[in-house]
Design an enzyme around this catalytic site. Sequence first.
Site, PDB file in Angstrom:
ATOM      1  N   THR A  13      15.466  14.387  -4.038  1.00  0.00           N
ATOM      2  CA  THR A  13      16.305  15.576  -3.892  1.00  0.00           C
ATOM      3  C   THR A  13      17.787  15.195  -3.956  1.00  0.00           C
ATOM      4  O   THR A  13      18.163  14.063  -3.635  1.00  0.00           O
ATOM      5  CB  THR A  13      16.022  16.309  -2.552  1.00  0.00           C
ATOM      6  OG1 THR A  13      16.417  15.448  -1.458  1.00  0.00           O
ATOM      7  CG2 THR A  13      14.568  16.678  -2.414  1.00  0.00           C
ATOM      8  N   GLY A  14      18.607  16.151  -4.386  1.00  0.00           N
ATOM      9  CA  GLY A  14      20.053  15.914  -4.465  1.00  0.00           C
ATOM     10  C   GLY A  14      20.361  14.677  -5.285  1.00  0.00           C
ATOM     11  O   GLY A  14      21.070  13.782  -4.830  1.00  0.00           O
ATOM     12  N   SER A  15      19.845  14.650  -6.534  1.00  0.00           N
ATOM     13  CA  SER A  15      19.903  13.393  -7.293  1.00  0.00           C
ATOM     14  C   SER A  15      20.736  13.465  -8.573  1.00  0.00           C
ATOM     15  O   SER A  15      20.509  12.686  -9.482  1.00  0.00           O
ATOM     16  CB  SER A  15      18.485  12.912  -7.590  1.00  0.00           C
ATOM     17  OG  SER A  15      17.671  13.974  -8.000  1.00  0.00           O
ATOM     18  N   GLY A  18      25.515  10.030  -6.836  1.00  0.00           N
ATOM     19  CA  GLY A  18      25.446   9.211  -5.619  1.00  0.00           C
ATOM     20  C   GLY A  18      24.155   8.424  -5.431  1.00  0.00           C
ATOM     21  O   GLY A  18      23.548   7.919  -6.379  1.00  0.00           O
ATOM     22  N   ILE A  19      23.765   8.332  -4.170  1.00  0.00           N
ATOM     23  CA  ILE A  19      22.592   7.534  -3.783  1.00  0.00           C
ATOM     24  C   ILE A  19      21.320   8.105  -4.419  1.00  0.00           C
ATOM     25  O   ILE A  19      20.440   7.362  -4.854  1.00  0.00           O
ATOM     26  CB  ILE A  19      22.480   7.503  -2.234  1.00  0.00           C
ATOM     27  CG1 ILE A  19      23.659   6.721  -1.640  1.00  0.00           C
ATOM     28  CG2 ILE A  19      21.143   6.918  -1.794  1.00  0.00           C
ATOM     29  CD1 ILE A  19      23.821   6.864  -0.125  1.00  0.00           C
ATOM     30  N   GLY A  20      21.237   9.420  -4.492  1.00  0.00           N
ATOM     31  CA  GLY A  20      20.059  10.064  -5.069  1.00  0.00           C
ATOM     32  C   GLY A  20      19.890   9.690  -6.536  1.00  0.00           C
ATOM     33  O   GLY A  20      18.782   9.349  -6.976  1.00  0.00           O
ATOM     34  N   SER A 141      21.453   8.092   8.026  1.00  0.00           N
ATOM     35  CA  SER A 141      22.780   7.459   7.982  1.00  0.00           C
ATOM     36  C   SER A 141      22.978   6.627   9.237  1.00  0.00           C
ATOM     37  O   SER A 141      22.341   6.896  10.265  1.00  0.00           O
ATOM     38  CB  SER A 141      23.857   8.538   7.948  1.00  0.00           C
ATOM     39  OG  SER A 141      25.143   7.989   8.175  1.00  0.00           O
ATOM     40  N   TYR A 154      27.189  16.611  11.647  1.00  0.00           N
ATOM     41  CA  TYR A 154      26.552  15.721  10.667  1.00  0.00           C
ATOM     42  C   TYR A 154      25.713  14.680  11.405  1.00  0.00           C
ATOM     43  O   TYR A 154      24.555  14.440  11.069  1.00  0.00           O
ATOM     44  CB  TYR A 154      27.631  15.053   9.818  1.00  0.00           C
ATOM     45  CG  TYR A 154      27.108  14.023   8.831  1.00  0.00           C
ATOM     46  CD1 TYR A 154      26.449  14.421   7.674  1.00  0.00           C
ATOM     47  CD2 TYR A 154      27.282  12.655   9.056  1.00  0.00           C
ATOM     48  CE1 TYR A 154      25.976  13.476   6.761  1.00  0.00           C
ATOM     49  CE2 TYR A 154      26.815  11.705   8.151  1.00  0.00           C
ATOM     50  CZ  TYR A 154      26.156  12.127   7.005  1.00  0.00           C
ATOM     51  OH  TYR A 154      25.689  11.187   6.112  1.00  0.00           O
TER      52      TYR A 154
HETATM   53  P1  NAD Z   1      26.531  13.050  -3.007  1.00  0.00           P
HETATM   54  O1  NAD Z   1      27.396  14.073  -2.376  1.00  0.00           O
HETATM   55  O2  NAD Z   1      27.122  12.000  -3.865  1.00  0.00           O
HETATM   56  O3  NAD Z   1      25.390  13.761  -3.858  1.00  0.00           O
HETATM   57  C1  NAD Z   1      24.839  14.890  -3.337  1.00  0.00           C
HETATM   58  C2  NAD Z   1      23.764  15.403  -4.261  1.00  0.00           C
HETATM   59  O4  NAD Z   1      23.173  16.466  -3.582  1.00  0.00           O
HETATM   60  C3  NAD Z   1      24.260  15.924  -5.584  1.00  0.00           C
HETATM   61  O5  NAD Z   1      23.255  15.674  -6.545  1.00  0.00           O
HETATM   62  C4  NAD Z   1      24.347  17.426  -5.332  1.00  0.00           C
HETATM   63  O6  NAD Z   1      24.146  18.200  -6.501  1.00  0.00           O
HETATM   64  C5  NAD Z   1      23.180  17.617  -4.415  1.00  0.00           C
HETATM   65  N1  NAD Z   1      23.264  18.787  -3.567  1.00  0.00           N
HETATM   66  C6  NAD Z   1      24.241  19.119  -2.680  1.00  0.00           C
HETATM   67  N2  NAD Z   1      23.912  20.275  -2.045  1.00  0.00           N
HETATM   68  C7  NAD Z   1      22.689  20.645  -2.535  1.00  0.00           C
HETATM   69  C8  NAD Z   1      21.797  21.711  -2.269  1.00  0.00           C
HETATM   70  N3  NAD Z   1      22.091  22.662  -1.376  1.00  0.00           N
HETATM   71  N4  NAD Z   1      20.620  21.769  -2.938  1.00  0.00           N
HETATM   72  C9  NAD Z   1      20.296  20.806  -3.846  1.00  0.00           C
HETATM   73  N5  NAD Z   1      21.097  19.767  -4.139  1.00  0.00           N
HETATM   74  C10 NAD Z   1      22.280  19.703  -3.503  1.00  0.00           C
HETATM   75  O7  NAD Z   1      25.636  12.446  -1.824  1.00  0.00           O
HETATM   76  P2  NAD Z   1      25.573  10.942  -1.297  1.00  0.00           P
HETATM   77  O8  NAD Z   1      26.893  10.591  -0.695  1.00  0.00           O
HETATM   78  O9  NAD Z   1      24.969  10.078  -2.317  1.00  0.00           O
HETATM   79  O10 NAD Z   1      24.575  11.119  -0.077  1.00  0.00           O
HETATM   80  C11 NAD Z   1      23.171  11.081  -0.236  1.00  0.00           C
HETATM   81  C12 NAD Z   1      22.537  10.964   1.118  1.00  0.00           C
HETATM   82  O11 NAD Z   1      22.980   9.748   1.741  1.00  0.00           O
HETATM   83  C13 NAD Z   1      22.902  12.078   2.088  1.00  0.00           C
HETATM   84  O12 NAD Z   1      21.782  12.453   2.844  1.00  0.00           O
HETATM   85  C14 NAD Z   1      23.968  11.464   2.968  1.00  0.00           C
HETATM   86  O13 NAD Z   1      24.020  12.064   4.253  1.00  0.00           O
HETATM   87  C15 NAD Z   1      23.495  10.038   3.024  1.00  0.00           C
HETATM   88  N6  NAD Z   1      24.566   9.084   3.345  1.00  0.00           N
HETATM   89  C16 NAD Z   1      25.636   8.944   2.517  1.00  0.00           C
HETATM   90  C17 NAD Z   1      26.634   8.045   2.851  1.00  0.00           C
HETATM   91  C18 NAD Z   1      27.844   7.835   1.980  1.00  0.00           C
HETATM   92  O14 NAD Z   1      28.764   7.122   2.408  1.00  0.00           O
HETATM   93  N7  NAD Z   1      27.878   8.383   0.788  1.00  0.00           N
HETATM   94  C19 NAD Z   1      26.542   7.292   4.041  1.00  0.00           C
HETATM   95  C20 NAD Z   1      25.427   7.461   4.855  1.00  0.00           C
HETATM   96  C21 NAD Z   1      24.445   8.367   4.490  1.00  0.00           C
END
Ligand code: NAD
Length: 264
Positions: A13-15, A18-20, A141, A154
């Site tokens: 999901t959410g891919s 970023g990490i996804g 996280s 958060y």
């Molecule tokens: P990101 O913001 O880079 O990517 C978010 C993705 O989620 C995108 O593909 C976006 O389209 C999608 N998205 C956002 N809202 C949505 C919705 N309502 N429905 C469907 N898709 C949706 O995210 P990231 O920073 O890679 O974070 C990914 C996960 O890692 C999250 O759960 C975040 O809490 C966790 N995390 C991130 C970090 C960091 O520093 N980036 C640190 C710790 C944990």
Amino acid sequence: MDFQLKGKRALVTGSTAGIGWATARELAAEGTHVILNGRDSARLASAVERIQAEMPDATIDGVQADLSSAAGCQRLLDAAGEVDILVNNLGIFEPKAFEQITDADWTRFFEVNVLSGVRLSRDHLPRMKARGWGRIVFISSESGICPPADMVHYGMSKSAQLSVSRGLAETCVGTGVTVNAVLPGPTRTEGVGEFFAKLARDAGQTLAQAEHDFFKFARPTSILQRFIEPTEVAAMVTYVCSPRAAATNGAALRVEGGVVRSLT
Ligand code: NAD
């Protein structure tokens, strides 16, 4: 190491970023049929294309669905079909003083960061158990174990994911299904990049200076002393999704650069 992931079907999901996205790419590289998800169809198409261009033989699909509601989650479930691997990666963050966080904010963070994964897991878990194999990974996280003062809502959502993840694992006794949480630390994703670019601009610093100062003053316990790359988190997620990781179950796996000063 052969991760033995060829032929499995995975939903991340959410891919679109970023990490996804890094996780989807890594799973595809291991021969997994990957289903990407995002809200924006153009961004989703581009995310699918970027992997497909690199790996013409990979099977990649995309499902556009906003997972902030039950209807959006159902739309994804209907379109994605059966999966062996579910990575509940979607998560939003927003620094905000506690006094400014409204009831609507609390509800939104719970709905997007916790309930989306709960809804998808509730649907898939029984069939994974019936098939005798499955992987569910919650991307939590370090904020789930070190609640941040500047976004308490958060932190709450990330702690809740840990509880849900462990709780679900407890229901999987003897089934061949694992449920784990992965805890990234500060990772160089688009959202974090934009946030830091603004911080640097406001402070009249270069990005490199802002990153250096962030780790020196705000995250002094980081052993890594730099942002984690999304691929570095994706590597852990890919391992946990693998049949090789059968003995890792109900765990909270830290990929946070050593920020958390803990022995376990
Ligand atoms: P990101 O913001 O880079 O990517 C978010 C993705 O989620 C995108 O593909 C976006 O389209 C999608 N998205 C956002 N809202 C949505 C919705 N309502 N429905 C469907 N898709 C949706 O995210 P990231 O920073 O890679 O974070 C990914 C996960 O890692 C999250 O759960 C975040 O809490 C966790 N995390 C991130 C970090 C960091 O520093 N980036 C640190 C710790 C944990």
